[in-house]
Design an enzyme around this catalytic site. Structure first.
Site, PDB file in Angstrom:
ATOM      1  N   LEU A 285      -1.342   1.990  -2.599  1.00 18.02           N
ATOM      2  CA  LEU A 285       0.040   1.506  -2.668  1.00 18.02           C
ATOM      3  C   LEU A 285       0.166   0.044  -2.261  1.00 18.02           C
ATOM      4  CD1 LEU A 285       2.129   4.501  -1.266  1.00 18.02           C
ATOM      5  CD2 LEU A 285       1.409   4.039  -3.610  1.00 18.02           C
ATOM      6  N   HIS A 286      -0.652  -0.413  -1.319  1.00 16.58           N
ATOM      7  CA  HIS A 286      -0.443  -1.779  -0.817  1.00 16.58           C
ATOM      8  C   HIS A 286      -0.721  -2.843  -1.878  1.00 16.58           C
ATOM      9  CE1 HIS A 286      -4.829  -1.268   0.608  1.00 16.58           C
ATOM     10  NE2 HIS A 286      -4.882  -2.167  -0.367  1.00 16.58           N
ATOM     11  N   GLY A 287      -1.373  -2.497  -2.961  1.00 19.52           N
ATOM     12  CA  GLY A 287      -1.601  -3.459  -4.024  1.00 19.52           C
ATOM     13  C   GLY A 287      -0.424  -3.594  -4.976  1.00 19.52           C
TER      14      GLY A 287
ATOM     15  N   GLU B 266      -2.703   4.624   4.190  1.00 16.04           N
ATOM     16  CA  GLU B 266      -2.390   3.202   4.142  1.00 16.04           C
ATOM     17  C   GLU B 266      -2.493   2.605   5.542  1.00 16.04           C
ATOM     18  OE1 GLU B 266      -1.753   0.913   1.909  1.00 16.04           O
ATOM     19  OE2 GLU B 266      -1.845   2.218   0.161  1.00 16.04           O
TER      20      GLU B 266
END
Length: 333
Positions: free
Chosen positions: A238-240, A267
């Protein structure tokens, strides 16, 4: 650093701490630790073998000795036990790939002010060969890190009774491998870019998992997820992405779950005010530098995204992980 401990000396120590970092990076990039893991050599002897400047190498080896990664007796150096374990390329627990990934990020971090002004990533123009080297360092570095964490995660996350695992954006499948090792009835699919396939299949073969875990090539942002699953694992995916793309990705992964299926998100998790812990806050800056919309997310933000995807009974699992990482679980009713 503990609250209230700032003083001018500590501030300047922080400001110059990249000297230590660059010294380590140079030692790994020049691979000085591997020969010194098996031999005691002088700077002149090692320089002659590698074609380096004896003067420059002696200075580097002295600095690495001061960092307590080498020892020095007279004019001869050898690797410490710690360096033998983690900085010798022949060692199973070698961390040099991740260190080189960090090295490749240095140029972008030096332009952080530009990224903050523009809100856009700053990217260097590199040759195809350099790009391949950076991609290899990233993939191998992620594998190295996951090998430290995945056994702990697989031991503490209960997948008993689950039959089919989706490892979305799973790279070499390190987590899928350890989940399947822990749960003999579980089979898995790694869904990631085609460029990752050779490394993934080599890793699966190494662990004897080629029959139980398969690689499906695709772009999870645009391509359909093949098959249905009763557990989906999204580790540091998700952090991308920006919030809208995260919502789309979670909805797609949830749609691939059977009723009663579990979705797990790992995450680097920020607190609700997004100002702590330190590593996720710094990691969010790293996403500013290298992605269009990526960022670290807070626990309330991840919970909301999972709820909007149609997941229920969302909980943060009690798994102790490094660098502010956490795992949230949700279920498809």
């Amino acid at each position: 650093m503990p609250t209230g401990s700032w003083n001018p000396a500590e501030l300047l120590k922080l400001s110059g701490s990249y000297w230590n970092t660059c010294t380590l990076h140079a030692g790994v990039k020049l691979d000085v630790f591997s020969p010194l893991a098996t031999e005691q050599l002088s700077a002149a002897e090692l320089a002659a073998r590698r074609g380096f400047s004896a003067r420059g190498l002696a200075m580097l080896l002295d600095a690495l000795t001061a960092l307590e990664l080498l020892t020095k007796e007279g004019e001869r150096y050898t690797a410490t036990d710690f360096a033998r374990e983690f900085l010798d390329r022949a060692a199973p627990s070698y961390l040099g790939h991740m260190i080189m990934h960090h090295h490749h990020l240095v140029a972008s971090w030096a332009r952080l002010d530009e990224a903050v002004r523009s809100g856009a990533p700053v990217r260097r123009s590199v040759s195809h060969e350099a790009e391949e080297q950076e991609r290899e360092s990233f993939l191998l570095g992620m594998f190295n890190l996951a090998m430290f964490v995945a056994p702990r995660v697989a031991e503490q996350v209960d997948l008993s009774g689950r039959k089919r695992l989706l490892d979305l954006g799973g790279g070499p499948g390190t987590y899928a491998i350890h989940f399947c090792q822990k749960n003999p009835e579980l089979q898995g699919v790694i869904f990631d870019l085609a460029t990752t396939r050779p490394f993934a299949e080599k890793t699966l073969a190494r662990f004897g998992m080629s029959e139980r875990i398969h690689f499906a090539a695709g772009d999870f942002e645009h391509d359909a997820i093949p098959g249905t699953f009763d557990v989906a694992w999204l580790s540091h995916v998700l952090h991308g992405e920006g919030p809208d793309d995260c919502a789309h990705l979670l909805a797609k992964a949830t749609a691939a779950l059977e009723p009663g299926g579990m979705l797990l998100v790992q995450e680097f998790v920020l607190d609700g005010n997004r100002a702590a812990p330190l590593f996720p806050a710094l990691f969010s800056l790293n996403m500013l530098l290298v992605t269009r919309d990526g960022q670290a997310y807070s626990e309330p933000e991840i919970r909301q995204l999972m709820e909007e995807a149609g997941l229920a009974r969302i909980e943060r699992l009690l798994v102790d992980l490094p660098n502010g990482a956490g795992i949230l679980a949700g279920y498809k009713d």
